[in-house]
Design an enzyme around this catalytic site. Structure first.
Site, PDB file in Angstrom:
ATOM      1  N   TRP A 112     -16.007  45.509  57.611  1.00  6.72           N
ATOM      2  CA  TRP A 112     -15.885  44.902  58.941  1.00  6.72           C
ATOM      3  C   TRP A 112     -14.444  44.766  59.395  1.00  6.72           C
ATOM      4  O   TRP A 112     -14.134  44.942  60.577  1.00  6.72           O
ATOM      5  CB  TRP A 112     -16.619  43.563  58.994  1.00  6.72           C
ATOM      6  CG  TRP A 112     -18.109  43.748  59.033  1.00  6.72           C
ATOM      7  CD1 TRP A 112     -19.011  43.356  58.088  1.00  6.72           C
ATOM      8  CD2 TRP A 112     -18.882  44.422  60.053  1.00  6.72           C
ATOM      9  NE1 TRP A 112     -20.285  43.735  58.465  1.00  6.72           N
ATOM     10  CE2 TRP A 112     -20.238  44.386  59.660  1.00  6.72           C
ATOM     11  CE3 TRP A 112     -18.551  45.045  61.261  1.00  6.72           C
ATOM     12  CZ2 TRP A 112     -21.263  44.948  60.434  1.00  6.72           C
ATOM     13  CZ3 TRP A 112     -19.564  45.610  62.029  1.00  6.72           C
ATOM     14  CH2 TRP A 112     -20.908  45.551  61.612  1.00  6.72           C
ATOM     15  N   ASP A 182     -12.446  36.895  62.054  1.00  8.02           N
ATOM     16  CA  ASP A 182     -13.876  37.160  62.254  1.00  8.02           C
ATOM     17  C   ASP A 182     -14.610  36.358  61.185  1.00  8.02           C
ATOM     18  O   ASP A 182     -14.524  36.665  60.004  1.00  8.02           O
ATOM     19  CB  ASP A 182     -14.142  38.665  62.094  1.00  8.02           C
ATOM     20  CG  ASP A 182     -15.640  38.984  62.103  1.00  8.02           C
ATOM     21  OD1 ASP A 182     -16.457  38.085  62.379  1.00  8.02           O
ATOM     22  OD2 ASP A 182     -15.983  40.154  61.822  1.00  8.02           O
ATOM     23  N   LYS A 206     -26.079  35.273  62.276  1.00  8.60           N
ATOM     24  CA  LYS A 206     -26.027  35.129  60.826  1.00  8.60           C
ATOM     25  C   LYS A 206     -26.104  33.671  60.384  1.00  8.60           C
ATOM     26  O   LYS A 206     -26.779  33.371  59.420  1.00  8.60           O
ATOM     27  CB  LYS A 206     -24.816  35.840  60.262  1.00  8.60           C
ATOM     28  CG  LYS A 206     -25.084  37.351  60.311  1.00  8.60           C
ATOM     29  CD  LYS A 206     -23.955  38.243  59.989  1.00  8.60           C
ATOM     30  CE  LYS A 206     -24.379  39.678  60.308  1.00  8.60           C
ATOM     31  NZ  LYS A 206     -23.259  40.577  60.459  1.00  8.60           N
TER      32      LYS A 206
HETATM   33  C1  PLP Z   1     -22.562  41.422  61.139  1.00 13.76           C
HETATM   34  C2  PLP Z   1     -21.101  41.369  61.248  1.00 13.76           C
HETATM   35  C3  PLP Z   1     -20.436  41.870  62.385  1.00 13.76           C
HETATM   36  C4  PLP Z   1     -21.157  42.556  63.530  1.00 13.76           C
HETATM   37  O1  PLP Z   1     -21.836  41.654  64.318  1.00 13.76           O
HETATM   38  P1  PLP Z   1     -22.573  42.171  65.654  1.00 13.76           P
HETATM   39  O2  PLP Z   1     -23.195  40.932  66.198  1.00 13.76           O
HETATM   40  O3  PLP Z   1     -23.586  43.210  65.232  1.00 13.76           O
HETATM   41  O4  PLP Z   1     -21.537  42.754  66.553  1.00 13.76           O
HETATM   42  C5  PLP Z   1     -19.062  41.721  62.440  1.00 13.76           C
HETATM   43  N1  PLP Z   1     -18.375  41.138  61.451  1.00 13.76           N
HETATM   44  C6  PLP Z   1     -18.983  40.663  60.349  1.00 13.76           C
HETATM   45  C7  PLP Z   1     -18.163  39.999  59.289  1.00 13.76           C
HETATM   46  C8  PLP Z   1     -20.361  40.755  60.212  1.00 13.76           C
HETATM   47  O5  PLP Z   1     -20.964  40.279  59.114  1.00 13.76           O
END
Ligand code: PLP
Length: 379
Positions: A112, A182, A206
């Site tokens: 990511w 992030d 998540k």
């Molecule tokens: C799942 C994830 C993403 C992507 O998220 P989206 O909602 O599909 O854009 C980005 N960064 C991390 C760390 C993730 O686990």
């Protein structure tokens, strides 16, 4: 995708380890079910509350206040409820923060963070301040190994690498520039020292509800740096000024997030959730470390509490493991599509009982494989 009940029979008890969408807690689901038909006894659905109404503003305010209590958010920060998902905000953080400097530092620790850097590179210079690539993405470079640019617009990291199973268990101290993170896959799974960050963002599906909502928390002094080409609806400064209502926000996502935040508060807050997370992770890593049938390549100090990635001796064993786990109600254990292997995501709604069920199955599976091999040799 492995089906949870190949014969169509419901599993006795379903244990869900999905990377995202993550399972939602039962009390939250029941509340959502009631409010879809009749929101708070008003005789209408929560799905069709207009974002301009005082009713929806009240929901957004509740979400914002509950989140602020969970994070003990200092007054100098704005909470934004936006669309796009973390993947869109890889680009949008760059558009909003690059400013005149037009250069930012990125720390690469896996899938990511690499995606975040590639998207940002469309809008300015992306310097790789540190990378875990030489360590096969199995160890996070220590801060003394980072080569930071003191004039960078910001420094970006990914707190938990969902696909690789690495997690920061420390916060960089020396960054002279704003730290941007992030947090998507470990948001609200443990305490967060938000004051060390200039900006954090997380997709909600998540740990904070459902897909469609991205939570951005930004320090006020960073709201004035957007490139002219930034779309107005994704201009963080404009959204902060307009209470995340420049256009229609993801209203249902904000409503579910409010319920999730309040559920986390009722559970005791982030310290309690962090302790529970450590306990659940120790249950699974305990089996991996005691049983040489399983292998986790990540350096123990950098192992994720949330995304536990491990391997079996051969890919064929992993396929058997996934199929048999699913027949036993242990669902969504396949690793990231690009990396393979097994991955158990232990988000907040995953219980001790779920983790213990997986640990027991892992012990059962490896024992049977060993005795199977022995009996084949004997015959
Ligand atoms: C799942 C994830 C993403 C992507 O998220 P989206 O909602 O599909 O854009 C980005 N960064 C991390 C760390 C993730 O686990």
């Amino acid at each position: 995708m492995v089906s949870c009940s190949p014969e169509g029979a419901p599993a006795a008890r379903r244990h869900d380890f999905a990377a995202g969408q993550a399972p939602l807690p039962q009390p939250v689901l029941r509340q959502v079910q009631r409010d879809i038909l009749d929101w708070q006894g008003h005789g209408r659905s929560v799905l069709d509350l207009a974002f301009t109404t005082e009713d929806f503003r009240g929901i957004a305010r509740r979400a914002q206040e509950s989140l602020s209590r969970l994070l003990k958010l200092p007054p100098a920060y704005h909470v934004l409820f936006l669309q796009g998902g973390a993947y869109a905000h890889f680009a949008l953080t760059a558009m909003n923060l690059m400013g005149r400097v037009r250069s930012a530092d990125y720390v690469i620790t896996g899938h990511w963070s690499s995606r975040a850097a590639s998207e940002a590179a469309r809008y300015g210079v992306v310097r790789i301040a540190a990378t875990a690539a030489p360590f096969g993405f199995c160890r996070i470079p220590r801060e003394c190994e980072w080569r930071l640019d003191p004039s960078a617009a910001y420094c970006h990291l990914t707190s938990n690498e969902t696909a690789n199973g690495l997690q920061f268990h420390w916060t960089p101290e020396s960054a002279a520039v704003p730290l941007v993170a992030d947090l998507t896959s470990d948001f609200l799974t443990r305490p967060l020292d938000i004051a060390k960050y200039g900006l954090v963002y997380a997709s909600a599906q998540k740990n904070a509800g459902i897909a469609g909502l991205t939570v951005v928390i930004v320090r006020d002094d960073l709201l004035e740096r957007a490139l002219d080409t930034t779309p107005l609806v994704f201009n963080y400064g404009q959204q902060a000024q307009d209470g995340s209502r420049v256009n229609t926000p993801p209203t249902f996502g904000v409503y579910v997030a409010a319920l999730m935040f309040e559920w986390m508060e009722a559970a005791g807050g982030l310290a309690v959730l962090g302790d529970a997370g450590r306990r659940k992770a120790a249950t699974i890593y305990g089996v991996i470390d005691q049983d040489d049938y399983y292998r986790c390549p990540v350096l123990p100090a950098d192992r994720s509490q949330v995304s536990i990635c491990f391997r079996l001796p051969r890919p064929a064993d992993e396929q058997d493991f996934l199929a048999e786990a699913a027949r036993n109600g242990l669902c969504n254990l396949q690793g990231h599509t690009l990396r393979g292997g097994i991955r158990a995501c232990l988000y907040n709604a995953v219980t001790d009982e779920d983790a213990e069920a997986l640990a027991a199955f892992m012990q059962y599976f490896s024992r049977r494989r060993r005795s199977g091999r022995r009996s084949r040799h004997l015959s």
